[in-house]
Design a protein around this motif. Structure first.
Motif, PDB file in Angstrom:
ATOM      1  N   GLU A 255       0.835  -1.191   0.000  1.00 11.40           N
ATOM      2  CA  GLU A 255       0.000   0.000   0.000  1.00 11.40           C
ATOM      3  C   GLU A 255       0.877   1.252   0.000  1.00 11.40           C
ATOM      4  O   GLU A 255       1.793   1.373   0.813  1.00 11.40           O
ATOM      5  CB  GLU A 255      -0.911   0.017   1.230  1.00 11.40           C
ATOM      6  CG  GLU A 255      -2.096  -0.928   1.150  1.00 11.40           C
ATOM      7  CD  GLU A 255      -3.130  -0.464   0.134  1.00 11.40           C
ATOM      8  OE1 GLU A 255      -3.149   0.743  -0.189  1.00 11.40           O
ATOM      9  OE2 GLU A 255      -3.914  -1.320  -0.315  1.00 11.40           O
ATOM     10  N   PRO A 256       0.594   2.206  -0.892  1.00 11.94           N
ATOM     11  CA  PRO A 256       1.382   3.442  -0.896  1.00 11.94           C
ATOM     12  C   PRO A 256       1.403   4.145   0.456  1.00 11.94           C
ATOM     13  O   PRO A 256       2.397   4.788   0.806  1.00 11.94           O
ATOM     14  CB  PRO A 256       0.686   4.284  -1.976  1.00 11.94           C
ATOM     15  CG  PRO A 256       0.115   3.279  -2.920  1.00 11.94           C
ATOM     16  CD  PRO A 256      -0.335   2.144  -2.040  1.00 11.94           C
ATOM     17  N   GLY A 257       0.332   4.007   1.225  1.00 11.61           N
ATOM     18  CA  GLY A 257       0.297   4.619   2.544  1.00 11.61           C
ATOM     19  C   GLY A 257       1.258   3.996   3.541  1.00 11.61           C
ATOM     20  O   GLY A 257       1.509   4.575   4.608  1.00 11.61           O
ATOM     21  N   ASN A 258       1.791   2.805   3.195  1.00  9.26           N
ATOM     22  CA  ASN A 258       2.731   2.116   4.080  1.00  9.26           C
ATOM     23  C   ASN A 258       4.159   2.141   3.550  1.00  9.26           C
ATOM     24  O   ASN A 258       5.002   1.332   3.957  1.00  9.26           O
ATOM     25  CB  ASN A 258       2.291   0.665   4.281  1.00  9.26           C
ATOM     26  CG  ASN A 258       1.025   0.559   5.096  1.00  9.26           C
ATOM     27  OD1 ASN A 258       0.759   1.394   5.959  1.00  9.26           O
ATOM     28  ND2 ASN A 258       0.226  -0.466   4.822  1.00  9.26           N
ATOM     29  N   VAL A 298      -9.973  -1.252 -15.207  1.00 15.08           N
ATOM     30  CA  VAL A 298      -8.972  -1.825 -14.314  1.00 15.08           C
ATOM     31  C   VAL A 298      -8.331  -0.756 -13.429  1.00 15.08           C
ATOM     32  O   VAL A 298      -8.229  -0.918 -12.210  1.00 15.08           O
ATOM     33  CB  VAL A 298      -7.873  -2.550 -15.107  1.00 15.08           C
ATOM     34  CG1 VAL A 298      -6.863  -3.204 -14.162  1.00 15.08           C
ATOM     35  CG2 VAL A 298      -8.467  -3.579 -16.040  1.00 15.08           C
ATOM     36  N   THR A 299      -7.896   0.322 -14.024  1.00 12.21           N
ATOM     37  CA  THR A 299      -7.086   1.302 -13.294  1.00 12.21           C
ATOM     38  C   THR A 299      -7.872   2.507 -12.795  1.00 12.21           C
ATOM     39  O   THR A 299      -7.368   3.269 -11.967  1.00 12.21           O
ATOM     40  CB  THR A 299      -5.953   1.825 -14.189  1.00 12.21           C
ATOM     41  OG1 THR A 299      -6.513   2.576 -15.286  1.00 12.21           O
ATOM     42  CG2 THR A 299      -5.117   0.674 -14.732  1.00 12.21           C
ATOM     43  N   GLY A 300      -9.076   2.708 -13.325  1.00  8.86           N
ATOM     44  CA  GLY A 300      -9.834   3.899 -12.979  1.00  8.86           C
ATOM     45  C   GLY A 300      -9.423   5.110 -13.780  1.00  8.86           C
ATOM     46  O   GLY A 300      -9.961   6.208 -13.592  1.00  8.86           O
ATOM     47  N   VAL A 301      -8.469   4.933 -14.696  1.00  6.13           N
ATOM     48  CA  VAL A 301      -7.968   6.028 -15.526  1.00  6.13           C
ATOM     49  C   VAL A 301      -8.028   5.593 -16.984  1.00  6.13           C
ATOM     50  O   VAL A 301      -7.595   4.488 -17.329  1.00  6.13           O
ATOM     51  CB  VAL A 301      -6.519   6.394 -15.156  1.00  6.13           C
ATOM     52  CG1 VAL A 301      -6.005   7.525 -16.034  1.00  6.13           C
ATOM     53  CG2 VAL A 301      -6.425   6.779 -13.687  1.00  6.13           C
ATOM     54  N   LEU A 374      -1.353  -2.360  -8.112  1.00  2.00           N
ATOM     55  CA  LEU A 374      -2.495  -1.568  -8.575  1.00  2.00           C
ATOM     56  C   LEU A 374      -3.117  -0.817  -7.399  1.00  2.00           C
ATOM     57  O   LEU A 374      -3.726  -1.424  -6.516  1.00  2.00           O
ATOM     58  CB  LEU A 374      -3.539  -2.473  -9.237  1.00  2.00           C
ATOM     59  CG  LEU A 374      -4.833  -1.778  -9.676  1.00  2.00           C
ATOM     60  CD1 LEU A 374      -4.540  -0.693 -10.710  1.00  2.00           C
ATOM     61  CD2 LEU A 374      -5.829  -2.795 -10.242  1.00  2.00           C
ATOM     62  N   HIS A 375      -2.944   0.506  -7.400  1.00  2.00           N
ATOM     63  CA  HIS A 375      -3.525   1.354  -6.369  1.00  2.00           C
ATOM     64  C   HIS A 375      -4.027   2.645  -7.013  1.00  2.00           C
ATOM     65  O   HIS A 375      -3.663   2.972  -8.142  1.00  2.00           O
ATOM     66  CB  HIS A 375      -2.496   1.649  -5.271  1.00  2.00           C
ATOM     67  CG  HIS A 375      -1.993   0.434  -4.574  1.00  2.00           C
ATOM     68  ND1 HIS A 375      -0.784  -0.151  -4.875  1.00  2.00           N
ATOM     69  CD2 HIS A 375      -2.563  -0.358  -3.624  1.00  2.00           C
ATOM     70  CE1 HIS A 375      -0.614  -1.229  -4.129  1.00  2.00           C
ATOM     71  NE2 HIS A 375      -1.678  -1.378  -3.361  1.00  2.00           N
ATOM     72  N   ALA A 376      -4.852   3.355  -6.300  1.00  2.00           N
ATOM     73  CA  ALA A 376      -5.497   4.543  -6.848  1.00  2.00           C
ATOM     74  C   ALA A 376      -4.470   5.577  -7.319  1.00  2.00           C
ATOM     75  O   ALA A 376      -3.477   5.848  -6.635  1.00  2.00           O
ATOM     76  CB  ALA A 376      -6.421   5.160  -5.806  1.00  2.00           C
ATOM     77  N   HIS A 377      -4.723   6.146  -8.495  1.00  2.00           N
ATOM     78  CA  HIS A 377      -3.894   7.208  -9.042  1.00  2.00           C
ATOM     79  C   HIS A 377      -4.739   8.004 -10.025  1.00  2.00           C
ATOM     80  O   HIS A 377      -5.864   7.614 -10.342  1.00  2.00           O
ATOM     81  CB  HIS A 377      -2.651   6.631  -9.722  1.00  2.00           C
ATOM     82  CG  HIS A 377      -2.957   5.634 -10.803  1.00  2.00           C
ATOM     83  ND1 HIS A 377      -3.331   4.336 -10.524  1.00  2.00           N
ATOM     84  CD2 HIS A 377      -2.980   5.743 -12.156  1.00  2.00           C
ATOM     85  CE1 HIS A 377      -3.560   3.680 -11.657  1.00  2.00           C
ATOM     86  NE2 HIS A 377      -3.355   4.530 -12.663  1.00  2.00           N
ATOM     87  N   THR A 378      -4.220   9.107 -10.507  1.00  2.00           N
ATOM     88  CA  THR A 378      -5.039   9.995 -11.331  1.00  2.00           C
ATOM     89  C   THR A 378      -4.528  10.191 -12.746  1.00  2.00           C
ATOM     90  O   THR A 378      -5.273  10.656 -13.603  1.00  2.00           O
ATOM     91  CB  THR A 378      -5.151  11.381 -10.669  1.00  2.00           C
ATOM     92  OG1 THR A 378      -3.831  11.912 -10.468  1.00  2.00           O
ATOM     93  CG2 THR A 378      -5.860  11.274  -9.322  1.00  2.00           C
ATOM     94  N   ILE A 379      -3.279   9.834 -13.018  1.00  2.00           N
ATOM     95  CA  ILE A 379      -2.699  10.019 -14.348  1.00  2.00           C
ATOM     96  C   ILE A 379      -2.296   8.664 -14.896  1.00  2.00           C
ATOM     97  O   ILE A 379      -1.611   7.882 -14.218  1.00  2.00           O
ATOM     98  CB  ILE A 379      -1.480  10.955 -14.305  1.00  2.00           C
ATOM     99  CG1 ILE A 379      -1.875  12.314 -13.729  1.00  2.00           C
ATOM    100  CG2 ILE A 379      -0.879  11.131 -15.695  1.00  2.00           C
ATOM    101  CD1 ILE A 379      -0.702  13.257 -13.540  1.00  2.00           C
ATOM    102  N   GLY A 380      -2.699   8.366 -16.116  1.00  2.97           N
ATOM    103  CA  GLY A 380      -2.380   7.083 -16.722  1.00  2.97           C
ATOM    104  C   GLY A 380      -0.885   6.846 -16.819  1.00  2.97           C
ATOM    105  O   GLY A 380      -0.113   7.741 -17.206  1.00  2.97           O
ATOM    106  N   ASN A 381      -0.476   5.614 -16.473  1.00  2.00           N
ATOM    107  CA  ASN A 381       0.916   5.186 -16.520  1.00  2.00           C
ATOM    108  C   ASN A 381       1.815   5.975 -15.574  1.00  2.00           C
ATOM    109  O   ASN A 381       3.032   6.015 -15.752  1.00  2.00           O
ATOM    110  CB  ASN A 381       1.481   5.266 -17.947  1.00  2.00           C
ATOM    111  CG  ASN A 381       2.712   4.396 -18.120  1.00  2.00           C
ATOM    112  OD1 ASN A 381       2.822   3.337 -17.523  1.00  2.00           O
ATOM    113  ND2 ASN A 381       3.646   4.846 -18.942  1.00  2.00           N
TER     114      ASN A 381
END
Length: 518
Positions: A255-258, A298-301, A374-381
């Protein structure tokens, strides 16, 4: 090596006084390494630059192609219409058809020597100014850890390589022959040992920089590779006393938070909140998805990875089958993107489903992909995921292996089972056998599923002497399944245990010799 040559020429041009005696003026805009380091901040910036070089070593396309696709863990999506040089060469790595002209293996070589070059400049100039002893030790410890890490990667993938103990300033110092693999290992041990002595003990929260725990883990890994199991045991047991621990859930480790948390020993840093080069733009999940015009499901983006990065590092059924029933790492590590392939072998996704007991919906195809990144992000790749180099779970498995190889199988079990108890949620799947051979197989399998997609599998197969047997048998299954594989693929011989020295380096340096078989 090309990067080193460029840097050397730059250094020479910066450091050499013009032979035209009438020109005595010094351009104030001209940087001179002999006067660059004026305070500790200058050294801190240089160390950060050396860390940056590791991104190209551990999480670019050559890293997972050589560490995972070369093994039985992952493969690729074949697309008959995509015969671009990069695609063909990357596929060739998986199929054991790569040669000295392959353009997908040199980036690892270049990144490693880029890191070594950056470090050597720091070490060469550490006494240019007076530093507090603690600051000097920290700078040198981090620099030597980075250099040891880079050489450890080089020697395992390429064999003996040139050893640069300082930044070369002449052609004679630059174009040197390969050292033996043992000489490289001796150099790594010296650097890692010095780093462990100079770096502070690990404290939490961590900063992402190398610590004593990271240096000792590297040292233990090196000793294990050299079959010096007693020395590996000593280094790794010291790491277990430094406050590291496993997260309750396997997925929490990624997890990015960890980031840089209690299970992290050393990881490559990325941050999408900074400029693009600081984002994870090369080893992100986008490489590992099928080629899709729209990755949103898959990615939300919404991102088109058909002509850019998709279709690689696909988990094999062989890997999926390696997970035992009830192992929660399977669902945390791999997911299924369900949809359809068109006539061009591009994919349209309709859903993301669990890999556990998966059965395709009517008219659909399920294509697995590595889920752990795979974790939440806003810009593809551009993702915010760090790349794990060493986790505490691996420390426990390395320690279990070093103990078992010394005949201390009973002592190895608690370390092995600590990893398994996290994976299964309780002790019902603990291993109880103290037979050395049984435990050798169990530990190797445990490393496979615990460290999947962390670029460890190929190195593990080579280190344990299993590569030829395992990959030959795997190749038989692959050729029976995929008609596009050439007859000569998966011809796994002793020569194939190392990758070729990049041909461009051979042309630059006539003292370099090529690995046998290439």
């Amino acid at each position: 090596m090309k990067k080193i040559v460029f840097l050397i020429l730059s250094i020479v041009s910066l450091a050499t006084v013009s032979c035209k005696k009438f020109l005595n003026e010094i351009d104030p805009n001209r940087v001179n390494l002999n006067s660059y380091f004026k305070n500790q901040n200058d050294f801190d910036l240089a160390v950060s630059g050396a860390y940056n070089q590791l991104r190209g070593l551990y999480n670019n396309k050559s890293a997972w192609a050589m560490g995972e696709m070369r093994s039985d863990n992952t493969h690729y999506d074949y697309k008959s219409s995509d015969q671009a040089v990069a695609t063909v060469n990357r596929n060739a790595i998986a199929d054991f058809l790569d040669d000295k002209y392959n353009n997908q293996t040199p980036p690892k070589w270049n990144a490693a020597f880029g890191a070594i070059s950056a470090v050597n400049i720091i070490i060469d100039h550490i006494d240019d100014i007076k530093l507090a002893e603690a600051s000097r030790n920290s700078i040198l410890g981090q620099a030597k850890f980075i250099r040891a890490l880079a050489y450890f990667d080089l020697v395992r993938f390429y064999g003996g390589v040139p050893i640069y103990k300082r930044a070369p300033l002449t052609r004679e110092e630059t174009y040197i022959p390969r050292a033996s693999a043992q000489e490289v290992y001796d150099f790594i041990i010296a650097d890692a040992s010095d780093a462990a002595a100079k770096l502070d003990a690990t404290t939490f929260p961590q900063t992402g920089r190398a610590t004593q725990g990271a240096a000792l883990t590297l040292l233990g890994d090196v000793y294990l590779t050299l079959k010096k199991y007693d020395l590996a045991e000593k280094a790794l047991k010291d790491v277990t006393k430094m406050g590291y621990s496993l997260y309750q859930n396997y997925s929490d480790a990624f997890e990015p938070g960890n980031k840089n948390g209690k299970e992290s020993v050393f990881e490559i840093q990325f941050n999408t909140g900074l400029a693009v080069p600081q984002a994870n733009t090369d080893a992100s999940v986008y490489n590992f998805l099928p080629r899709m015009a729209n990755t949103s499901i898959v990615t939300g983006v919404n991102y088109n990875n058909i002509t850019t990065v998709g279709g690689f590092n696909t988990p094999t059924q062989d890997l999926i089958d390696a997970y035992e029933n009830g192992d929660r790492r399977l669902d945390a590590s791999i997911a299924i993107v369900e949809g359809t392939f068109n006539a061009s072998d591009d994919f349209t996704a309709s859903a993301v489903k669990s890999v556990v007991n998966y059965t395709p919906a009517p008219g659909k195809v399920g294509r697995p992909f590595p889920k752990k990144y795979l974790h939440a992000h806003t810009i593809g790749n551009q993702t915010n995921d760090n790349w794990p180099v060493y986790r505490y779970a691996e420390v426990l498995l390395l320690l279990a292996e070093s103990l078992n190889e010394q005949g201390k199988s009973g002592e190895a079990l608690p370390y092995l089972n600590a990893v398994r108890e996290r994976a299964f949620g309780d002790a019902t799947h603990n291993i109880t056998s103290t037979d050395k051979t049984v435990l050798q197989a169990a530990i190797l399998k445990e490393r496979r599923v615990e460290l999947a997609f962390e670029n460890k599998r190929w190195l593990d197969l080579v280190r344990t002497g299993k590569a030829i047997t395992v990959m030959t048998a795997f190749g038989v299954k692959q050729k029976a399944q995929y008609s596009y594989l050439l007859p000569g693929s998966y011809n796994v011989t002793e020569n194939r245990l190392l990758f070729p020295i990049p041909n461009a380096e051979i042309l630059l340096n006539e003292k370099l010799t090529q690995n046998p078989g290439y």
